[in-house]
Scaffold this motif. Structure first.
Motif, PDB file in Angstrom:
ATOM      1  N   LYS A   1       0.835  -1.203   0.000  1.00 15.06           N
ATOM      2  CA  LYS A   1       0.000   0.000   0.000  1.00 15.06           C
ATOM      3  C   LYS A   1       0.871   1.254   0.000  1.00 15.06           C
ATOM      4  N   MET A   2       0.396   2.252  -0.699  1.00 20.30           N
ATOM      5  CA  MET A   2       1.120   3.523  -0.776  1.00 20.30           C
ATOM      6  C   MET A   2       0.106   4.670  -0.786  1.00 20.30           C
ATOM      7  N   ARG A   3       0.492   5.767  -0.124  1.00 22.51           N
ATOM      8  CA  ARG A   3      -0.408   6.910  -0.065  1.00 22.51           C
ATOM      9  C   ARG A   3      -0.018   7.937  -1.134  1.00 22.51           C
ATOM     10  N   PHE A   4      -1.000   8.346  -1.922  1.00 31.59           N
ATOM     11  CA  PHE A   4      -0.794   9.354  -2.958  1.00 31.59           C
ATOM     12  C   PHE A   4      -1.568  10.601  -2.539  1.00 31.59           C
ATOM     13  N   GLN A   5      -0.828  11.539  -1.928  1.00 35.04           N
ATOM     14  CA  GLN A   5      -1.476  12.711  -1.342  1.00 35.04           C
ATOM     15  C   GLN A   5      -2.201  13.567  -2.381  1.00 35.04           C
ATOM     16  N   ARG A   6      -1.582  13.744  -3.539  1.00 41.13           N
ATOM     17  CA  ARG A   6      -2.188  14.630  -4.543  1.00 41.13           C
ATOM     18  C   ARG A   6      -3.530  14.088  -5.011  1.00 41.13           C
ATOM     19  N   SER A   7      -3.615  12.776  -5.187  1.00 38.82           N
ATOM     20  CA  SER A   7      -4.862  12.163  -5.656  1.00 38.82           C
ATOM     21  C   SER A   7      -5.775  11.745  -4.498  1.00 38.82           C
ATOM     22  N   LYS A   8      -5.273  11.904  -3.256  1.00 32.52           N
ATOM     23  CA  LYS A   8      -6.038  11.536  -2.067  1.00 32.52           C
ATOM     24  C   LYS A   8      -6.433  10.055  -2.105  1.00 32.52           C
ATOM     25  N   LEU A   9      -5.437   9.206  -2.407  1.00 36.38           N
ATOM     26  CA  LEU A   9      -5.674   7.770  -2.505  1.00 36.38           C
ATOM     27  C   LEU A   9      -4.697   7.014  -1.613  1.00 36.38           C
ATOM     28  N   TYR A  10      -5.136   5.861  -1.110  1.00 37.79           N
ATOM     29  CA  TYR A  10      -4.280   4.946  -0.363  1.00 37.79           C
ATOM     30  C   TYR A  10      -4.525   3.562  -0.944  1.00 37.79           C
ATOM     31  N   ILE A  11      -3.705   3.184  -1.910  1.00 39.98           N
ATOM     32  CA  ILE A  11      -3.913   1.945  -2.649  1.00 39.98           C
ATOM     33  C   ILE A  11      -2.583   1.211  -2.814  1.00 39.98           C
ATOM     34  N   SER A  12      -2.653  -0.033  -3.315  1.00 33.85           N
ATOM     35  CA  SER A  12      -1.454  -0.816  -3.577  1.00 33.85           C
ATOM     36  C   SER A  12      -0.689  -0.219  -4.760  1.00 33.85           C
ATOM     37  N   ALA A  13       0.625  -0.092  -4.612  1.00 34.31           N
ATOM     38  CA  ALA A  13       1.452   0.429  -5.694  1.00 34.31           C
ATOM     39  C   ALA A  13       1.479  -0.533  -6.879  1.00 34.31           C
ATOM     40  N   LEU A  14       1.127  -1.811  -6.633  1.00 34.29           N
ATOM     41  CA  LEU A  14       1.126  -2.795  -7.713  1.00 34.29           C
ATOM     42  C   LEU A  14       0.074  -2.475  -8.774  1.00 34.29           C
ATOM     43  N   LEU A  15      -1.007  -1.828  -8.365  1.00 31.81           N
ATOM     44  CA  LEU A  15      -2.092  -1.539  -9.301  1.00 31.81           C
ATOM     45  C   LEU A  15      -1.676  -0.492 -10.347  1.00 31.81           C
ATOM     46  N   PRO A  16      -1.210   0.699  -9.951  1.00 28.62           N
ATOM     47  CA  PRO A  16      -0.756   1.654 -10.971  1.00 28.62           C
ATOM     48  C   PRO A  16       0.461   1.150 -11.741  1.00 28.62           C
ATOM     49  N   ALA A  17       1.348   0.387 -11.075  1.00 30.25           N
ATOM     50  CA  ALA A  17       2.513  -0.158 -11.769  1.00 30.25           C
ATOM     51  C   ALA A  17       2.073  -1.149 -12.846  1.00 30.25           C
ATOM     52  N   GLY A  18       1.069  -1.954 -12.543  1.00 33.66           N
ATOM     53  CA  GLY A  18       0.550  -2.901 -13.525  1.00 33.66           C
ATOM     54  C   GLY A  18      -0.089  -2.198 -14.708  1.00 33.66           C
ATOM     55  N   ILE A  19      -0.824  -1.137 -14.423  1.00 31.57           N
ATOM     56  CA  ILE A  19      -1.440  -0.356 -15.498  1.00 31.57           C
ATOM     57  C   ILE A  19      -0.360   0.259 -16.378  1.00 31.57           C
ATOM     58  N   GLY A  20       0.701   0.757 -15.736  1.00 28.37           N
ATOM     59  CA  GLY A  20       1.815   1.322 -16.492  1.00 28.37           C
ATOM     60  C   GLY A  20       2.501   0.292 -17.360  1.00 28.37           C
ATOM     61  N   ALA A  21       2.624  -0.952 -16.852  1.00 29.97           N
ATOM     62  CA  ALA A  21       3.267  -2.023 -17.615  1.00 29.97           C
ATOM     63  C   ALA A  21       2.475  -2.341 -18.878  1.00 29.97           C
ATOM     64  N   VAL A  22       1.156  -2.383 -18.753  1.00 32.51           N
ATOM     65  CA  VAL A  22       0.315  -2.616 -19.932  1.00 32.51           C
ATOM     66  C   VAL A  22       0.514  -1.500 -20.950  1.00 32.51           C
ATOM     67  N   GLY A  23       0.579  -0.262 -20.458  1.00 35.71           N
ATOM     68  CA  GLY A  23       0.823   0.871 -21.354  1.00 35.71           C
ATOM     69  C   GLY A  23       2.163   0.760 -22.046  1.00 35.71           C
ATOM     70  N   GLY A  24       3.196   0.272 -21.335  1.00 32.38           N
ATOM     71  CA  GLY A  24       4.516   0.120 -21.927  1.00 32.38           C
ATOM     72  C   GLY A  24       4.527  -0.877 -23.060  1.00 32.38           C
ATOM     73  N   VAL A  25       3.813  -1.989 -22.901  1.00 21.35           N
ATOM     74  CA  VAL A  25       3.715  -2.990 -23.969  1.00 21.35           C
ATOM     75  C   VAL A  25       3.014  -2.396 -25.187  1.00 21.35           C
ATOM     76  N   LEU A  26       1.955  -1.614 -24.946  1.00 23.37           N
ATOM     77  CA  LEU A  26       1.215  -1.007 -26.045  1.00 23.37           C
ATOM     78  C   LEU A  26       2.075  -0.016 -26.818  1.00 23.37           C
ATOM     79  N   VAL A  27       2.908   0.753 -26.104  1.00 22.92           N
ATOM     80  CA  VAL A  27       3.800   1.704 -26.773  1.00 22.92           C
ATOM     81  C   VAL A  27       4.738   0.974 -27.725  1.00 22.92           C
ATOM     82  N   ALA A  28       5.291  -0.143 -27.266  1.00 21.95           N
ATOM     83  CA  ALA A  28       6.280  -0.865 -28.053  1.00 21.95           C
ATOM     84  C   ALA A  28       5.682  -1.576 -29.251  1.00 21.95           C
ATOM     85  N   ILE A  29       4.534  -2.213 -29.082  1.00 17.86           N
ATOM     86  CA  ILE A  29       3.961  -3.035 -30.140  1.00 17.86           C
ATOM     87  C   ILE A  29       3.036  -2.245 -31.061  1.00 17.86           C
TER      88      ILE A  29
END
Length: 306
Positions: free
Chosen positions: A162-190
């Motif tokens: 879990k990680m706190r994101f003050q600007r977005s006022k969220l307290y969620i797992s860092a794995l979730l945004p990291a996973g979303i970013g990983a999907v975006g990275g694959v899309l950029v490449a392919i």
């Protein structure tokens, strides 16, 4: 004015490429989606080889994203911490994506893969965006309809780290945004896209980020992911055409500034509806090209891929 593209091995009208860059840059600033989902098919429609369109488009996204981020930064609409976490996942995803791209290229299947991926992904995402946007417009015009909860908690929110994101006022797992970013990275490449058309809805509906911060944060991480992708594509797969990238870059920077200004005047539901229509239209055109009878039934291969 005709210019020769050395990697694509063809001549194009420089003014047409500049105009395409400006239009895509405008959409990038307007929707915060990078615009690659539209530019890559447009380049393919002009006759640019799909592999070159994908590799070069990633470079153009950098300029358009930087221009858009600067405008959002001035409005304090960027969650830097969230962007950095997404970036970590994005770098992993783009490295994997470039490797897959190279394998498909050597097998001679990259052009078909790019077209099919666009049709399936854009058609699905665009349709979902249209349905959601229409429902939002109906709710706005019919206040008596019950409105769901603003934040929906799903099992993904229970992941560890879990990680706190003050600007977005969220307290969620860092794995979730990291996973979303990983999907975006694959899309950029392919696919040569920033992945914003997928990342933006994911950030809104999975991360529950405030809508005002989504576009700027998405563009922030896209800058670095696309920069790494461009370097990897150029050094590994040799699919980046510098001349084409320069023309797209110039047009994209100018268009993004106007798009950002226009975006502040359009309601979120209307913007998502317009984006959904554009995405579906591009998917339908690509699908037609896959099944339509080609003008030349036979082609001659002049070289063997290395």
């Amino acid at each position: 004015m005709q210019v020769y593209l050395p990697i694509a091995e063809m001549s194009v009208d420089a003014l047409v490429i500049l105009l395409l860059g400006a239009v895509v840059g405008f959409l990038s600033g307007l929707f915060g989606v990078g615009g690659g989902f539209l530019m890559t098919p447009l380049l393919i429609f002009l006759g640019v080889p799909p592999a070159v369109a994908v590799g070069t488009q990633a470079n153009q996204l950098i300029a358009a994203s930087v221009s858009g981020v600067l405008a959002h930064w001035r409005r304090n609409n960027v969650d830097v911490k969230m962007g950095v976490v997404m970036l970590v996942g994005g770098l992993v995803g783009t490295t994997l994506g470039v490797w897959i791209f190279g394998r498909l290229q050597r097998l001679g299947q990259i052009d078909l893969t790019i077209s099919l991926t666009y049709v399936l992904l854009l058609g699905t995402i665009g349709s979902l965006m249209l349905v959601e946007s229409v429902r939002a417009l109906i709710r706005r015009r019919s206040p008596q309809l019950a409105r769901g909860k603003l934040h929906h908690h799903i099992w993904l929110h229970g992941l560890p780290l879990k990680m706190r994101f003050q600007r977005s006022k969220l307290y969620i797992s860092a794995l979730l945004p990291a996973g979303i970013g990983a999907v975006g990275g694959v899309l950029v490449a392919i696919m040569g896209i920033g992945g914003g058309f997928l990342l933006v809805p994911a950030m809104i509906y999975l991360l529950n980020m405030p809508v005002a911060l989504v576009a700027g944060t998405s563009l922030f991480q896209i800058i670095f992911v696309t920069a790494v992708t461009t370097l990897l594509q150029a050094s590994t797969n040799q699919t980046v055409d510098v001349m084409l990238a320069f023309l797209l870059l110039v047009g994209g920077v100018v268009g993004a500034q106007f798009g950002t200004r226009a975006g502040s005047k359009i309601r979120g539901e209307v913007a998502r509806t317009l984006l959904g229509l554009i995405v579906v239209s591009v998917a339908l055109r690509l699908a037609w090209d896959l099944v339509a009878r080609p003008e030349d039934l036979f082609s001659v291969i002049t070289g063997i891929p290395g």
